[in-house]
Design a protein around this motif. Structure first.
Motif, PDB file in Angstrom:
ATOM      1  N   VAL A 114      25.619 -15.921 -55.575  1.00 33.09           N
ATOM      2  CA  VAL A 114      25.608 -16.419 -54.436  1.00 33.09           C
ATOM      3  C   VAL A 114      26.183 -16.428 -53.681  1.00 33.09           C
ATOM      4  CG1 VAL A 114      26.916 -18.487 -54.125  1.00 33.09           C
ATOM      5  CG2 VAL A 114      26.070 -18.620 -55.919  1.00 33.09           C
ATOM      6  N   LEU A 117      23.604 -13.627 -51.209  1.00 27.84           N
ATOM      7  CA  LEU A 117      23.589 -15.193 -50.487  1.00 27.84           C
ATOM      8  C   LEU A 117      24.112 -15.132 -49.339  1.00 27.84           C
ATOM      9  CD1 LEU A 117      20.952 -16.844 -50.347  1.00 27.84           C
ATOM     10  CD2 LEU A 117      22.591 -18.543 -51.938  1.00 27.84           C
ATOM     11  N   ARG A 129      31.017 -21.007 -48.126  1.00 27.64           N
ATOM     12  CA  ARG A 129      32.063 -20.699 -48.875  1.00 27.64           C
ATOM     13  C   ARG A 129      33.585 -21.414 -49.321  1.00 27.64           C
ATOM     14  NH1 ARG A 129      36.126 -15.975 -47.686  1.00 27.64           N
ATOM     15  NH2 ARG A 129      36.782 -16.734 -45.987  1.00 27.64           N
ATOM     16  N   THR A 130      33.077 -22.044 -48.169  1.00 26.80           N
ATOM     17  CA  THR A 130      34.605 -23.142 -48.116  1.00 26.80           C
ATOM     18  C   THR A 130      34.415 -23.697 -49.302  1.00 26.80           C
ATOM     19  OG1 THR A 130      35.407 -22.460 -45.797  1.00 26.80           O
ATOM     20  CG2 THR A 130      36.296 -24.472 -46.870  1.00 26.80           C
ATOM     21  N   ALA A 132      31.809 -24.153 -51.689  1.00 19.79           N
ATOM     22  CA  ALA A 132      31.709 -23.252 -53.464  1.00 19.79           C
ATOM     23  C   ALA A 132      32.710 -22.967 -54.017  1.00 19.79           C
ATOM     24  CB  ALA A 132      30.615 -22.322 -53.427  1.00 19.79           C
ATOM     25  N   PHE A 133      34.069 -22.992 -52.627  1.00 16.92           N
ATOM     26  CA  PHE A 133      35.379 -22.763 -53.823  1.00 16.92           C
ATOM     27  C   PHE A 133      36.183 -23.474 -53.988  1.00 16.92           C
ATOM     28  CE2 PHE A 133      39.710 -20.830 -53.604  1.00 16.92           C
ATOM     29  CZ  PHE A 133      39.303 -19.610 -54.379  1.00 16.92           C
ATOM     30  N   ALA A 134      36.107 -25.315 -53.047  1.00 15.05           N
ATOM     31  CA  ALA A 134      36.616 -25.901 -53.457  1.00 15.05           C
ATOM     32  C   ALA A 134      37.395 -26.615 -54.687  1.00 15.05           C
ATOM     33  CB  ALA A 134      36.303 -26.978 -52.468  1.00 15.05           C
ATOM     34  N   ILE A 137      40.431 -24.911 -57.218  1.00 18.13           N
ATOM     35  CA  ILE A 137      41.485 -25.352 -56.476  1.00 18.13           C
ATOM     36  C   ILE A 137      41.802 -26.434 -57.162  1.00 18.13           C
ATOM     37  CG2 ILE A 137      41.830 -23.251 -55.388  1.00 18.13           C
ATOM     38  CD1 ILE A 137      42.204 -26.308 -52.924  1.00 18.13           C
ATOM     39  N   PHE A 194      34.777 -19.506 -57.496  1.00 16.89           N
ATOM     40  CA  PHE A 194      35.817 -18.557 -57.095  1.00 16.89           C
ATOM     41  C   PHE A 194      35.634 -17.112 -56.699  1.00 16.89           C
ATOM     42  CE2 PHE A 194      37.895 -16.464 -60.125  1.00 16.89           C
ATOM     43  CZ  PHE A 194      39.190 -16.095 -58.857  1.00 16.89           C
ATOM     44  N   VAL A 197      33.555 -15.580 -54.012  1.00 13.95           N
ATOM     45  CA  VAL A 197      34.051 -15.556 -53.377  1.00 13.95           C
ATOM     46  C   VAL A 197      35.110 -14.044 -53.387  1.00 13.95           C
ATOM     47  CG1 VAL A 197      36.073 -15.744 -51.906  1.00 13.95           C
ATOM     48  CG2 VAL A 197      34.841 -17.470 -52.408  1.00 13.95           C
ATOM     49  N   VAL A 198      34.991 -13.321 -54.710  1.00 13.57           N
ATOM     50  CA  VAL A 198      35.295 -12.254 -55.028  1.00 13.57           C
ATOM     51  C   VAL A 198      35.123 -11.100 -54.886  1.00 13.57           C
ATOM     52  CG1 VAL A 198      36.913 -10.760 -57.015  1.00 13.57           C
ATOM     53  CG2 VAL A 198      37.003 -13.346 -56.570  1.00 13.57           C
ATOM     54  N   ALA A 201      33.555  -9.940 -51.167  1.00  8.67           N
ATOM     55  CA  ALA A 201      34.762  -9.018 -51.342  1.00  8.67           C
ATOM     56  C   ALA A 201      34.243  -7.489 -51.530  1.00  8.67           C
ATOM     57  CB  ALA A 201      36.393  -9.320 -51.271  1.00  8.67           C
ATOM     58  N   VAL A 236      35.253  -4.896 -59.703  1.00  9.58           N
ATOM     59  CA  VAL A 236      34.432  -6.235 -59.300  1.00  9.58           C
ATOM     60  C   VAL A 236      34.777  -6.796 -60.686  1.00  9.58           C
ATOM     61  CG1 VAL A 236      33.957  -8.360 -58.188  1.00  9.58           C
ATOM     62  CG2 VAL A 236      35.160  -5.946 -57.028  1.00  9.58           C
ATOM     63  N   PHE A 239      37.346  -6.818 -63.265  1.00  9.48           N
ATOM     64  CA  PHE A 239      38.088  -8.619 -62.707  1.00  9.48           C
ATOM     65  C   PHE A 239      37.324  -9.517 -63.050  1.00  9.48           C
ATOM     66  CE2 PHE A 239      39.531 -11.255 -59.416  1.00  9.48           C
ATOM     67  CZ  PHE A 239      40.747 -11.276 -59.986  1.00  9.48           C
TER      68      PHE A 239
ATOM     69  N   VAL B  16      23.506 -24.771 -53.184  1.00 14.37           N
ATOM     70  CA  VAL B  16      24.460 -23.876 -53.873  1.00 14.37           C
ATOM     71  C   VAL B  16      25.262 -24.910 -53.062  1.00 14.37           C
ATOM     72  CG1 VAL B  16      26.539 -22.470 -52.818  1.00 14.37           C
ATOM     73  CG2 VAL B  16      24.424 -21.689 -53.639  1.00 14.37           C
ATOM     74  N   ALA B  20      27.781 -27.573 -56.019  1.00 11.83           N
ATOM     75  CA  ALA B  20      29.169 -27.894 -55.561  1.00 11.83           C
ATOM     76  C   ALA B  20      30.215 -29.064 -54.528  1.00 11.83           C
ATOM     77  CB  ALA B  20      30.312 -26.632 -54.616  1.00 11.83           C
ATOM     78  N   VAL B 198      50.063 -25.256 -54.381  1.00 13.81           N
ATOM     79  CA  VAL B 198      48.565 -25.529 -54.968  1.00 13.81           C
ATOM     80  C   VAL B 198      48.546 -25.812 -57.208  1.00 13.81           C
ATOM     81  CG1 VAL B 198      46.224 -25.604 -55.494  1.00 13.81           C
ATOM     82  CG2 VAL B 198      47.099 -25.685 -53.044  1.00 13.81           C
ATOM     83  N   ASN B 202      48.292 -29.198 -59.693  1.00 15.51           N
ATOM     84  CA  ASN B 202      47.472 -29.563 -60.511  1.00 15.51           C
ATOM     85  C   ASN B 202      48.607 -28.685 -62.395  1.00 15.51           C
ATOM     86  OD1 ASN B 202      46.304 -29.703 -58.131  1.00 15.51           O
ATOM     87  ND2 ASN B 202      44.830 -27.440 -58.342  1.00 15.51           N
ATOM     88  N   PHE B 253      44.098 -27.720 -48.192  1.00 14.06           N
ATOM     89  CA  PHE B 253      43.085 -26.600 -48.562  1.00 14.06           C
ATOM     90  C   PHE B 253      42.097 -26.441 -47.718  1.00 14.06           C
ATOM     91  CE2 PHE B 253      38.550 -25.408 -50.146  1.00 14.06           C
ATOM     92  CZ  PHE B 253      39.252 -24.195 -50.417  1.00 14.06           C
ATOM     93  N   GLN B 257      42.982 -22.908 -46.330  1.00  7.23           N
ATOM     94  CA  GLN B 257      41.526 -22.241 -46.699  1.00  7.23           C
ATOM     95  C   GLN B 257      41.692 -20.558 -46.790  1.00  7.23           C
ATOM     96  OE1 GLN B 257      37.989 -21.255 -45.110  1.00  7.23           O
ATOM     97  NE2 GLN B 257      38.075 -23.481 -44.322  1.00  7.23           N
ATOM     98  N   ILE B 261      42.797 -18.562 -50.294  1.00 12.62           N
ATOM     99  CA  ILE B 261      41.159 -17.637 -51.054  1.00 12.62           C
ATOM    100  C   ILE B 261      41.598 -16.521 -51.088  1.00 12.62           C
ATOM    101  CG2 ILE B 261      39.091 -16.800 -50.289  1.00 12.62           C
ATOM    102  CD1 ILE B 261      38.542 -20.070 -49.548  1.00 12.62           C
ATOM    103  N   THR B 265      42.130 -14.609 -54.743  1.00 10.37           N
ATOM    104  CA  THR B 265      41.284 -13.611 -54.767  1.00 10.37           C
ATOM    105  C   THR B 265      41.636 -12.006 -54.690  1.00 10.37           C
ATOM    106  OG1 THR B 265      40.214 -13.589 -53.141  1.00 10.37           O
ATOM    107  CG2 THR B 265      38.982 -15.075 -54.119  1.00 10.37           C
TER     108      THR B 265
END
Lengths: 316, 271
Positions: A114, A117, A129-130, A132-134, A137, A194, A197-198, A201, A236, A239, B16, B20, B198, B202, B253, B257, B261, B265
């Protein structure tokens, strides 16, 4: 990480001969005292609620206390002997490793895919990206509830979707053969975005000239990935692997709402085991011993990973 | 050939996005579907049926649970950030013999998993008489390693001239912290506050074990109470109850965001 020390560098400069005086020592001492005052709240909190619990677990693991009675019977290492000779406990460990391993491998593979991509110049990639991260959290209990509904054997979305392609889905969370698989799916869903996204970066920090040079040598995309991208991303990956292992070993909220560790013991991982021993069975001895075993496993995995990565990261 | 490749990439992006988003969409759409319609599978609800929200709200003391969640979240995040700022300032700007080792001991606390401290911390707050109180829910979670670490890393990048100048002027450290360092660290402070909010909102297992009456439950714990008391049968109301928990975080968020994020990260890039 680098532990740079600005304040001592700054004071060293002023430390020319002749200026050393009583007032300087006094000022130094005041700075030490201030340092202690500033770190005191955090130091007390971490000592009482992070470090003391390790010792406390160790003490409790040597007892067969029921967490209520004033009498605390000392039993030596009996709880450990008991646990390690109990096949159920070995199953708990094995299940935890299986669950954790599946989520870690899935997250690294899918997360990296991902990320690659999302790293392309595509329109709308920031929105993806946003979104997929949701999942990462949002409350695990609430999302576990949604997935319980999705996995529902009668009216669940999964049944409908599988039905459309002619497959007959399992009963998921109520079937002891499938409950752990369901749990793995939920954790993958919660974590892949998550991880991606890492990785993005990390990908953005890749040196372009290396790729250009390799391309000139005729390397294809797969070779580029295998010989450059993946090795360079190893910090990475380190981590991601450590964070995901720690998170899955501690998996609790999703399990609590979806399965209660069941059916039977099908989703009883180490964290659920510790919770159950402490707060349902009121068995401080086994809970303490289990907690200590979990702590040792996580420390060992992290240390092994760190050493492995140290060797791998070098040719950077 | 090139357009085929691009097409495949966009297809991947859509897959994707759908994977998600579908569970979150399913949560929202089921919450406004009338109970009869839930049994007839459909992708889009016929209209907005708010009855589920009324039923959901009545299925548990959501008013009290909202109050508890808000108090615990705000208090927890605020105290944690103060604790983190003070210690990060000390590690970044104050001198102390053996500071490095002290810092490593602090960082080591990050290796202690929440599950491991569960029972001992429960016994500790029981000894303090804090079971089923706000103090009992909040205080064990306000010690801070990660936020402290991020803030310290940021403070070390600040120009030393600024802080040295302040010292020469005779300003004391509390004033330097308040008037110089904090304003210059605002983006990082905002990031760690939002992440803390956050996480506290949670938080589930600790509020579960540290409370014992319905009047002290937070929202995530309340959802489990509903399941244990009534079972999940009226799915529309259950989804509406879940929305009560999720919506504040979704709103935060989509506003912040970037900070969330970046904060979550950060360990990968700043370590």
């Amino acid at each position: 990480m680098t532990v740079t020390d600005r304040s001592s560098a700054a004071t060293a400069e002023a430390d020319t001969p002749g200026v050393r005086s009583a007032s300087r020592t006094r000022r130094k001492r005041r700075e030490y005292l201030l340092f202690l005052l500033f770190i005191a709240p955090n130091a007390v909190l971490l000592a009482v609620f992070a470090y003391w619990p390790i010792v406390f677990n160790g003490i409790l693991s040597l007892t067969s206390w029921d967490m209520v009675s004033p009498h605390i019977p000392f039993v030596g290492l009996a709880n450990y002997q008991d646990m390690f000779s109990d096949t159920d406990f070995w199953w708990v460990i094995l299940r935890t490793v299986l669950f954790s391993g599946a989520v870690v491998i899935g997250c690294v593979v899918a997360g990296l895919a991902v990320a690659i991509l999302l790293n392309q110049k595509l329109r709308g990639r920031n929105v993806v990206r946003t979104v997929a991260f949701a999942p990462h959290i949002l409350s695990g209990v609430a999302m576990g509830t949604v997935w319980l509904f999705i996995f529902d054997p009668q009216i669940g979305l999964m049944k409908m979707v599988l039905g459309k392609i002619g497959a007959d889905g399992p009963a998921w969370m109520t079937d002891s053969n499938w409950a752990l698989a369901g749990l793995i799916i939920v954790y993958l869903w919660k974590t892949i975005g998550f991880v991606a996204v890492v990785y993005v970066a990390g990908l953005q920090g890749m040196p372009n000239d290396l790729y250009e040079a390799a391309k000139l040598d005729g390397a294809g995309p797969w070779t580029l990935f295998r010989k450059i991208t993946f090795p360079l991303l190893s910090p990475v990956t380190f981590f991601v692997v450590v964070v995901t292992i720690v998170a899955t070993f501690q998996a609790f909220d999703v399990i609590a709402i979806m399965t209660d560790g069941g059916p039977g013991d099908a989703t009883t991982t180490i964290s659920w085991y510790i919770y159950k021993e402490a707060f349902q069975a009121l068995d401080a001895g086994h809970a303490g011993a289990g907690a200590l075993v979990m702590f040792v496993i996580l420390i060992a995995i992290t240390a092994a990973q760190a050493r492995f990565m140290e060797r791998k990261v070098h040719y950077r | 050939m090139k357009t085929v490749g691009t097409g495949l990439k966009y297809l991947g992006l859509i897959v994707v996005l759908v994977l998600a988003a579908v569970p979150i969409y399913w949560l929202l759409s089921t919450s406004v579907t009338s109970p009869e319609k839930i049994f007839q599978f459909q992708w889009f609800p016929d209209g907005l049926n708010w009855q589920n929200y009324i039923d959901g709200w009545k299925s548990a003391p959501f008013g009290a649970m909202y109050k508890n969640s808000i108090i615990v979240t705000l208090a927890g995040a605020l105290i944690q950030i103060c604790v983190a700022i003070l210690s990060s300032y000390a590690f970044a700007f104050l001198d102390f013999p053996g500071k490095r080792i002290v810092f490593l001991i602090f960082l080591g606390a990050m290796m202690v998993p929440g599950t491991v401290v569960l029972m001992p911390n429960f016994l500790t707050i029981a000894a303090l008489g804090w079971v089923n109180t706000y103090a009992g829910i909040v205080i064990p979670g306000v010690g801070s390693v990660f936020a402290m670490f991020l803030l310290r890393q940021h403070m070390l990048t600040l120009s030393s001239e600024v802080t040295d100048a302040a010292k020469v002027d005779g300003a004391n450290h509390l004033r330097i912290l308040w008037h110089v360092v904090l304003p210059m660290s605002r983006p990082m402070v905002v990031t760690v506050i939002v992440v803390a909010l956050v996480e506290k909102w949670n938080d589930f297992v600790w509020p579960l074990v540290s409370t014992s009456t319905d009047s002290m439950r937070t929202l995530p714990v309340g959802l489990l109470m509903i399941k244990d008391a009534q079972g999940f049968t009226n799915w529309g109301a259950v989804m509406a109850s879940s929305v009560f928990i999720v919506v504040p975080v979704l709103i935060v968020f989509f506003i912040a965001q970037r900070q969330i994020i970046a904060g979550l990260t950060a360990g990968a890039t700043k370590g």
